[in-house]
Design a protein around this motif. Structure first.
Motif, PDB file in Angstrom:
ATOM      1  N   SER A 206      45.267 106.664  27.761  1.00 44.99           N
ATOM      2  CA  SER A 206      44.528 106.469  26.788  1.00 44.99           C
ATOM      3  C   SER A 206      43.070 107.071  26.787  1.00 44.99           C
ATOM      4  CB  SER A 206      44.712 105.019  26.196  1.00 44.99           C
ATOM      5  OG  SER A 206      43.915 104.008  27.105  1.00 44.99           O
ATOM      6  N   ASP A 207      42.563 107.553  26.047  1.00 48.98           N
ATOM      7  CA  ASP A 207      40.985 107.953  26.013  1.00 48.98           C
ATOM      8  C   ASP A 207      40.356 106.653  25.441  1.00 48.98           C
ATOM      9  OD1 ASP A 207      40.485 110.341  27.042  1.00 48.98           O
ATOM     10  OD2 ASP A 207      41.106 111.502  25.104  1.00 48.98           O
ATOM     11  N   THR A 234      18.098  86.487  19.755  1.00 50.04           N
ATOM     12  CA  THR A 234      19.207  87.524  20.635  1.00 50.04           C
ATOM     13  C   THR A 234      20.035  87.955  19.489  1.00 50.04           C
ATOM     14  OG1 THR A 234      19.039  85.784  22.377  1.00 50.04           O
ATOM     15  CG2 THR A 234      20.784  87.614  22.250  1.00 50.04           C
ATOM     16  N   ILE A 235      20.089  89.359  19.724  1.00 49.37           N
ATOM     17  CA  ILE A 235      21.067  90.244  18.852  1.00 49.37           C
ATOM     18  C   ILE A 235      21.712  91.176  19.604  1.00 49.37           C
ATOM     19  CG2 ILE A 235      20.844  92.324  16.890  1.00 49.37           C
ATOM     20  CD1 ILE A 235      18.219  91.182  16.030  1.00 49.37           C
ATOM     21  N   SER A 236      23.151  91.095  19.396  1.00 47.56           N
ATOM     22  CA  SER A 236      24.018  92.180  20.278  1.00 47.56           C
ATOM     23  C   SER A 236      24.949  92.736  19.394  1.00 47.56           C
ATOM     24  CB  SER A 236      24.726  91.101  21.363  1.00 47.56           C
ATOM     25  OG  SER A 236      25.441  90.097  20.489  1.00 47.56           O
ATOM     26  N   THR A 237      25.287  93.844  19.631  1.00 50.11           N
ATOM     27  CA  THR A 237      26.451  94.626  18.997  1.00 50.11           C
ATOM     28  C   THR A 237      27.247  95.405  20.055  1.00 50.11           C
ATOM     29  OG1 THR A 237      27.029  96.137  17.234  1.00 50.11           O
ATOM     30  CG2 THR A 237      25.125  96.617  18.710  1.00 50.11           C
ATOM     31  N   ALA A 238      28.486  95.576  19.764  1.00 48.40           N
ATOM     32  CA  ALA A 238      29.639  96.167  20.668  1.00 48.40           C
ATOM     33  C   ALA A 238      30.632  96.938  20.159  1.00 48.40           C
ATOM     34  CB  ALA A 238      30.016  95.087  21.960  1.00 48.40           C
ATOM     35  N   ARG A 239      31.146  98.057  20.504  1.00 46.15           N
ATOM     36  CA  ARG A 239      32.171  98.817  20.114  1.00 46.15           C
ATOM     37  C   ARG A 239      33.230  99.298  21.073  1.00 46.15           C
ATOM     38  NH1 ARG A 239      34.278 103.616  17.958  1.00 46.15           N
ATOM     39  NH2 ARG A 239      34.857 103.376  15.540  1.00 46.15           N
ATOM     40  N   ASP A 240      34.435  99.081  21.101  1.00 45.95           N
ATOM     41  CA  ASP A 240      35.263  99.564  22.065  1.00 45.95           C
ATOM     42  C   ASP A 240      36.436 100.322  21.356  1.00 45.95           C
ATOM     43  OD1 ASP A 240      34.500  98.265  24.715  1.00 45.95           O
ATOM     44  OD2 ASP A 240      34.845  96.647  23.406  1.00 45.95           O
ATOM     45  N   SER A 241      36.789 101.540  21.712  1.00 42.11           N
ATOM     46  CA  SER A 241      37.837 102.111  20.960  1.00 42.11           C
ATOM     47  C   SER A 241      38.693 103.060  22.162  1.00 42.11           C
ATOM     48  CB  SER A 241      37.273 103.401  20.133  1.00 42.11           C
ATOM     49  OG  SER A 241      36.549 104.332  21.016  1.00 42.11           O
ATOM     50  N   GLN A 242      40.071 102.873  21.633  1.00 44.06           N
ATOM     51  CA  GLN A 242      41.116 103.679  22.620  1.00 44.06           C
ATOM     52  C   GLN A 242      42.070 104.610  21.831  1.00 44.06           C
ATOM     53  OE1 GLN A 242      43.397 100.783  24.973  1.00 44.06           O
ATOM     54  NE2 GLN A 242      41.839  99.570  25.559  1.00 44.06           N
ATOM     55  N   ILE A 284      46.592 105.092  14.740  1.00 46.42           N
ATOM     56  CA  ILE A 284      47.165 104.573  16.357  1.00 46.42           C
ATOM     57  C   ILE A 284      46.134 104.230  17.347  1.00 46.42           C
ATOM     58  CG2 ILE A 284      48.979 106.470  16.260  1.00 46.42           C
ATOM     59  CD1 ILE A 284      47.357 108.073  17.982  1.00 46.42           C
ATOM     60  N   GLN A 285      44.880 104.143  16.850  1.00 48.65           N
ATOM     61  CA  GLN A 285      43.752 103.832  17.648  1.00 48.65           C
ATOM     62  C   GLN A 285      43.574 102.364  17.556  1.00 48.65           C
ATOM     63  OE1 GLN A 285      40.242 106.119  15.761  1.00 48.65           O
ATOM     64  NE2 GLN A 285      40.203 106.968  17.636  1.00 48.65           N
ATOM     65  N   THR A 286      43.149 101.804  18.583  1.00 56.74           N
ATOM     66  CA  THR A 286      42.711 100.456  18.875  1.00 56.74           C
ATOM     67  C   THR A 286      41.180 100.544  18.986  1.00 56.74           C
ATOM     68  OG1 THR A 286      44.649  99.919  19.957  1.00 56.74           O
ATOM     69  CG2 THR A 286      42.993  98.376  20.353  1.00 56.74           C
ATOM     70  N   ILE A 287      40.785  99.888  17.946  1.00 59.93           N
ATOM     71  CA  ILE A 287      39.130  99.737  17.774  1.00 59.93           C
ATOM     72  C   ILE A 287      38.548  98.295  17.591  1.00 59.93           C
ATOM     73  CG2 ILE A 287      37.201 100.685  16.102  1.00 59.93           C
ATOM     74  CD1 ILE A 287      38.800 102.990  15.570  1.00 59.93           C
ATOM     75  N   ASN A 328      44.772  98.018  15.269  1.00 61.86           N
ATOM     76  CA  ASN A 328      45.403  98.876  16.293  1.00 61.86           C
ATOM     77  C   ASN A 328      46.776  98.990  15.702  1.00 61.86           C
ATOM     78  OD1 ASN A 328      47.291  96.246  16.142  1.00 61.86           O
ATOM     79  ND2 ASN A 328      45.592  95.131  17.251  1.00 61.86           N
ATOM     80  N   PRO A 329      47.569  99.730  16.417  1.00 60.17           N
ATOM     81  CA  PRO A 329      48.877 100.224  15.826  1.00 60.17           C
ATOM     82  C   PRO A 329      49.557  98.854  15.388  1.00 60.17           C
ATOM     83  CG  PRO A 329      48.596 101.041  18.051  1.00 60.17           C
ATOM     84  CD  PRO A 329      47.383  99.905  17.911  1.00 60.17           C
ATOM     85  N   GLN A 330      49.419  97.512  15.488  1.00 58.77           N
ATOM     86  CA  GLN A 330      50.326  96.701  14.867  1.00 58.77           C
ATOM     87  C   GLN A 330      49.338  96.186  13.874  1.00 58.77           C
ATOM     88  OE1 GLN A 330      49.895  96.669  18.374  1.00 58.77           O
ATOM     89  NE2 GLN A 330      51.904  97.800  18.253  1.00 58.77           N
TER      90      GLN A 330
END
Length: 466
Positions: A206-207, A234-242, A284-287, A328-330
């Motif tokens: 996966s990418d 405190t401020i935080s942000t995050a992002r992950d994608s596959q 199909i992406q997982t984000i 995600n795909p499910q």
């Protein structure tokens, strides 16, 4: 996938076919490969173990490498399945195509598919002989009665898809004196990446891309230190994608195969092709996305006035808010948020003097024994706190059987309020008394009613209701 093939007992090429089936069952879910076989000419062989050149010639006459050697390009099965799905063929029927193997395949080879097999779930391989004769077709090849013999040797796999990938990780930390800090982290990994010691099956399929940014700001630094304020934020942000290499619901169809099939469809416009590709990639992406804000331990100290010293300096405030979304795909989507607010007060009196309520009996006979009795007139510690906690989660699953159907919305909601009180009191020097109380309130129903009211208001204000 390669194999040496020898045939005999029949007259011409096309009278008999080699059949190879692969799948998790060979009846309803399988890939099939068929090729015609040229029979070897019967002749006498004289074997001389010392005549290596003669042995090579004899082997070529028996196996007919150029005509009969099976050469199956496994990725062609992916194209076959994609072509079937694109043309909306019935998966319960055998779908076959010729020419997918190109010049590298055996002339006349046929690929077929039935059901929904996947190359990553093959548990059976069947080898056999097929008579292509069809009594209803005047131009059919083969014979009504077939007596054939085939030798199969060295079934093997060659030419692995040795795709190269790369990975990178970047980190940064910036400090603005004692006022603020900023931390950032970025990761990137592509298809095919793996360690030097990793096997093919352990490499990335996966990418992946992700980042995380967080910052802590000391707002109290904008106020002179002599006032004693503490106000960190405190401020935080995050992002992950596959993005997977293979379509999750198909198993062995590459995303690139799907894109190529859509782009080759002449019935679609350019915009329709791009919309179809973008929609498929989103499915199909997982984000995963997250955001958080934290105001912890807001407090003050070093107050000069007695009132502020005993009230403001002993009070602490905190607030935390988190929100996130994922897919995600499910799961078509999953949204959640939560917050927690609290206030606490802690008063500690270290030098609480005792008084003698019966000191006047010092000169009274018999009662003078009470003159030394001492009692506390103030508590030694008082602690109070109140907190409010609320969280909400909603999600909707995808229907893998029918992507157009809408699954029910799943929701969960919690809303609680808690109060705590504690008092320490020295009744006498040897008799300490502690009083503690705790109350919990479940406000979930009130929160649901409030949310329903908000949803109803938003529906009335939507364009569909105007």
């Amino acid at each position: 996938m390669r194999m040496f093939v020898h045939g005999e007992g029949f007259d011409e090429r096309g009278d008999a076919e080699l059949v190879i089936r692969m799948g998790n069952d060979l009846e309803n879910n399988f890939y099939e490969y068929r090729q015609p076989v040229t029979p070897s000419i019967e002749r006498d062989f004289t074997y001389d173990i010392n005549d290596r050149g003669g042995l090579i010639v004899d082997a070529e006459d028996i196996w007919l490498y150029d005509e009969n050697s099976a050469n199956i390009i496994i990725s062609a099965f992916n194209v076959l399945k994609q072509n079937r799905n694109t043309t909306n063929q019935d998966p319960s029927e055998i779908f076959e195509q010729v020419g997918l193997l190109g010049e590298e395949g055996v002339q006349g080879a046929v690929l077929a598919i039935k059901g929904n097999p996947s190359l990553d779930k093959i548990s059976e391989i069947g080898l056999g002989i097929r008579n292509p004769f069809d009594p209803t077709d005047m131009n059919t090849s083969g014979q009504a009665s077939l007596n054939a013999e085939m030798w199969l040797n060295e079934l093997r796999v060659s030419g692995f898809d040795n795709e190269q990938g790369w990975a990178a990780n970047a980190k940064s930390s910036v400090k603005f004196a004692d006022f603020a800090t900023l931390n950032a982290n970025m990761t990137r990994r592509t298809n095919g990446f793996g360690g030097l010691e990793s096997r093919f099956e352990n490499r990335s399929v996966s990418d992946q891309f992700g980042y995380n940014i967080s910052s802590t700001i000391n707002l109290h630094k904008l106020i002179p230190d002599r006032y004693g304020w503490n106000f960190p934020v405190t401020i935080s942000t995050a992002r992950d994608s596959q993005t997977p290499k293979f379509l999750p619901d198909q198993g062995d169809i590459r995303l690139t195969d799907f894109i190529d099939a859509v782009n080759s469809d002449e019935n679609l416009s350019s915009d329709a092709k791009q919309d179809s590709i973008d929609t498929r990639i989103r499915d199909i992406q997982t984000i995963s996305e997250r955001f958080s804000i934290n105001l912890s331990d807001i407090s003050k100290r070093n107050s000069k006035g007695n009132l502020a010293k005993y009230t403001l300096d002993n009070t602490r405030l905190s607030f935390v808010y988190n929100t996130g979304s994922s897919q995600n795909p499910q799961l078509q989507f999953q949204n959640k948020w939560d917050y927690q607010a609290s206030v606490s007060y802690n008063l500690s009196l270290r030098r609480v003097k005792l008084f003698t309520p019966f000191g006047f009996t010092r000169n009274i006979p018999i009662a003078k024994v009470l003159s030394g009795f001492r009692m506390g007139y103030l508590p030694t510690a008082v602690t109070m706190s109140s907190s409010l906690v609320r969280n909400y989660n909603e999600s909707r699953r995808r229907s893998l059987a029918d992507p157009t159907s809408v699954q029910p919305l799943q929701q969960s909601h919690n809303f609680t309020q808690r109060n705590n009180f504690s008092l320490n009191y020295n009744f006498t020097q040897s008799i300490p008394i502690t009083i503690r109380t705790s109350t919990n309130f479940d406000l979930a129903n009130a929160g649901i009613e409030s949310r329903r009211s908000e949803e109803h208001t938003s529906e009335l204000q939507s364009p569909d209701h105007l």
